[in-house]
Enzyme design. Structure first.
Site, short mmCIF file in Angstrom:
data_model
loop_
_atom_site.label_atom_id
_atom_site.label_comp_id
_atom_site.label_asym_id
_atom_site.label_seq_id
_atom_site.Cartn_x
_atom_site.Cartn_y
_atom_site.Cartn_z
N ASP A 171 0.25 3.15 4.07
CA ASP A 171 -0.66 3.86 3.45
C ASP A 171 -1.74 4.63 4.22
OD1 ASP A 171 -1.73 1.42 4.09
OD2 ASP A 171 -2.36 0.97 2.10
N LYS A 198 -7.84 7.02 9.19
CA LYS A 198 -9.53 7.29 9.15
C LYS A 198 -9.76 7.83 10.95
CE LYS A 198 -10.58 3.67 5.82
NZ LYS A 198 -11.23 2.26 5.75
N ASP A 234 -6.30 2.38 9.94
CA ASP A 234 -7.90 2.09 10.11
C ASP A 234 -8.13 1.44 11.38
OD1 ASP A 234 -10.49 1.63 9.24
OD2 ASP A 234 -9.94 -0.26 8.17
N GLY A 250 0.60 -1.34 -0.04
CA GLY A 250 -0.12 0.02 -0.06
C GLY A 250 0.83 1.10 0.03
N ARG A 302 -4.52 0.30 -7.32
CA ARG A 302 -3.18 0.75 -6.92
C ARG A 302 -2.76 2.03 -7.87
NH1 ARG A 302 -1.73 -2.23 -2.09
NH2 ARG A 302 -2.07 -4.42 -2.41
N PHE A 354 -14.24 3.44 2.43
CA PHE A 354 -13.40 2.72 1.86
C PHE A 354 -12.70 3.35 0.59
CE2 PHE A 354 -11.25 -0.67 -0.17
CZ PHE A 354 -10.63 -1.57 0.67
N VAL A 355 -11.50 3.60 0.66
CA VAL A 355 -10.84 4.38 -0.50
C VAL A 355 -9.71 3.61 -1.17
CG1 VAL A 355 -11.13 6.61 0.76
CG2 VAL A 355 -9.02 5.37 1.33
N ASP A 359 -5.49 -0.31 -2.43
CA ASP A 359 -6.01 -1.45 -3.30
C ASP A 359 -7.59 -1.58 -2.68
OD1 ASP A 359 -4.95 -3.00 -1.25
OD2 ASP A 359 -5.79 -4.79 -2.17
P1 IMP Z 1 -5.52 -1.45 9.62
O1 IMP Z 1 -4.79 -2.78 10.31
O2 IMP Z 1 -7.26 -1.97 9.93
O3 IMP Z 1 -5.35 -0.11 10.54
O4 IMP Z 1 -5.48 -1.67 8.23
C1 IMP Z 1 -4.62 -1.18 7.76
C2 IMP Z 1 -4.19 -1.79 6.30
O5 IMP Z 1 -5.60 -2.19 5.77
C3 IMP Z 1 -3.82 -0.74 5.49
O6 IMP Z 1 -2.41 -0.80 5.47
C4 IMP Z 1 -4.50 -0.94 4.16
O7 IMP Z 1 -3.64 -1.97 3.48
C5 IMP Z 1 -5.66 -1.74 4.35
N1 IMP Z 1 -6.77 -0.64 4.34
C6 IMP Z 1 -7.51 0.04 5.47
N2 IMP Z 1 -8.44 0.72 5.29
C7 IMP Z 1 -8.40 0.66 3.96
C8 IMP Z 1 -9.16 1.53 2.84
O8 IMP Z 1 -9.97 2.41 2.97
N3 IMP Z 1 -8.83 1.46 1.35
C9 IMP Z 1 -7.81 0.34 1.00
N4 IMP Z 1 -7.17 -0.44 2.06
C10 IMP Z 1 -7.41 -0.10 3.43
MG MG Z 2 -4.63 -3.70 1.17
#
Ligand code: IMP
Ligand code: MG
Length: 192
Positions: A109, A140, A112, A43, A174, A161-162, A168
């Site tokens: 990237d 976020k 979340d 990402g 991407r 979701f972006v 991706d």
């Molecule tokens: P987390 O572990 O939930 O914080 O997620 C982090 C990973 O999930 C990021 O490095 C992204 O690869 C993916 N991700 C989280 N939100 C999004 C989104 O809105 N679009 C695309 N990928 C996301």
């Molecule tokens: Mg991803």
């Protein structure tokens, strides 16, 4: 691909202007010590490439892969570290970048749920770096499953979701040069 987006959030000039600011901050903060950048793939690929070219300091770049989504639009909570073929040590063990006594900057990237960055930070801290900072392009605005402190944030966004500019959905989008919100109905379709 543009048709798959509900709307564009940040176009290319807006992203690049923000990168100028963050790169200037990082360059100022690390002017006296050598930075080791840990890019979380895939990402952060576009982000880290554009960001590092704006930092005129000696630095090292290491990459690692981690995934917590497994093709869904919501995190599973379980973070899997993957490794480059090149760094696979014989038995296929995870080999973390050499970070002992280094000043490291983790670049991802998007923040979340927090699971991915919390797990990466924890894993890297076991190798006793001198300092650890975190840089994300997007954060976020939401309640996180795991709190993660960030030092450099490109943009704060709503909980949508972006995709694009490295981000991706099932490995697609991407290569879009901008970032936008994916149309909701696409999130529910079976994988092609
Ligand atoms: P987390 O572990 O939930 O914080 O997620 C982090 C990973 O999930 C990021 O490095 C992204 O690869 C993916 N991700 C989280 N939100 C999004 C989104 O809105 N679009 C695309 N990928 C996301
Ligand atoms: Mg991803």
């Amino acid at each position: 691909m543009r048709g798959d987006l509900e709307r564009v959030l940040f176009d290319e000039p807006a992203i690049h202007r923000r990168l100028d600011d963050i790169a200037a901050q990082i360059s100022n903060d690390y002017r006296d010590r050598e930075l080791t950048v840990i890019a979380v793939l895939h990402g952060s690929l576009m982000f880290v490439a554009d960001l590092l070219r704006r930092i005129p300091l000696p630095l090292k770049l290491e990459c690692l892969s981690a995934a917590s989504y497994h093709g869904k639009a919501e995190t599973s909570g379980e973070v899997i570290f993957k490794l480059d073929e090149a760094s696979a040590s014989g038995g296929g063990q995870i080999e973390l970048p050499a970070v002992a006594s280094r000043d490291i900057l983790i670049v991802d990237d998007i923040l979340d749920s927090g699971h991915t960055l919390a797990a990466i930070r924890e894993a890297l801290e076991t190798a006793k770096p001198r300092s650890v900072r975190v840089c994300v392009l997007l954060s976020k605005k939401k309640q996180r499953a795991r709190e993660v402190g960030t030092d450099y944030v490109g943009f704060e966004i709503e909980d949508e979701f972006v995709v694009g500019y490295g981000l991706d959905f099932r490995e697609r989008y991407r290569n879009l040069p901008y970032i936008g919100v994916l149309r909701k109905e696409l999130l529910e379709q079976p994988d092609r």
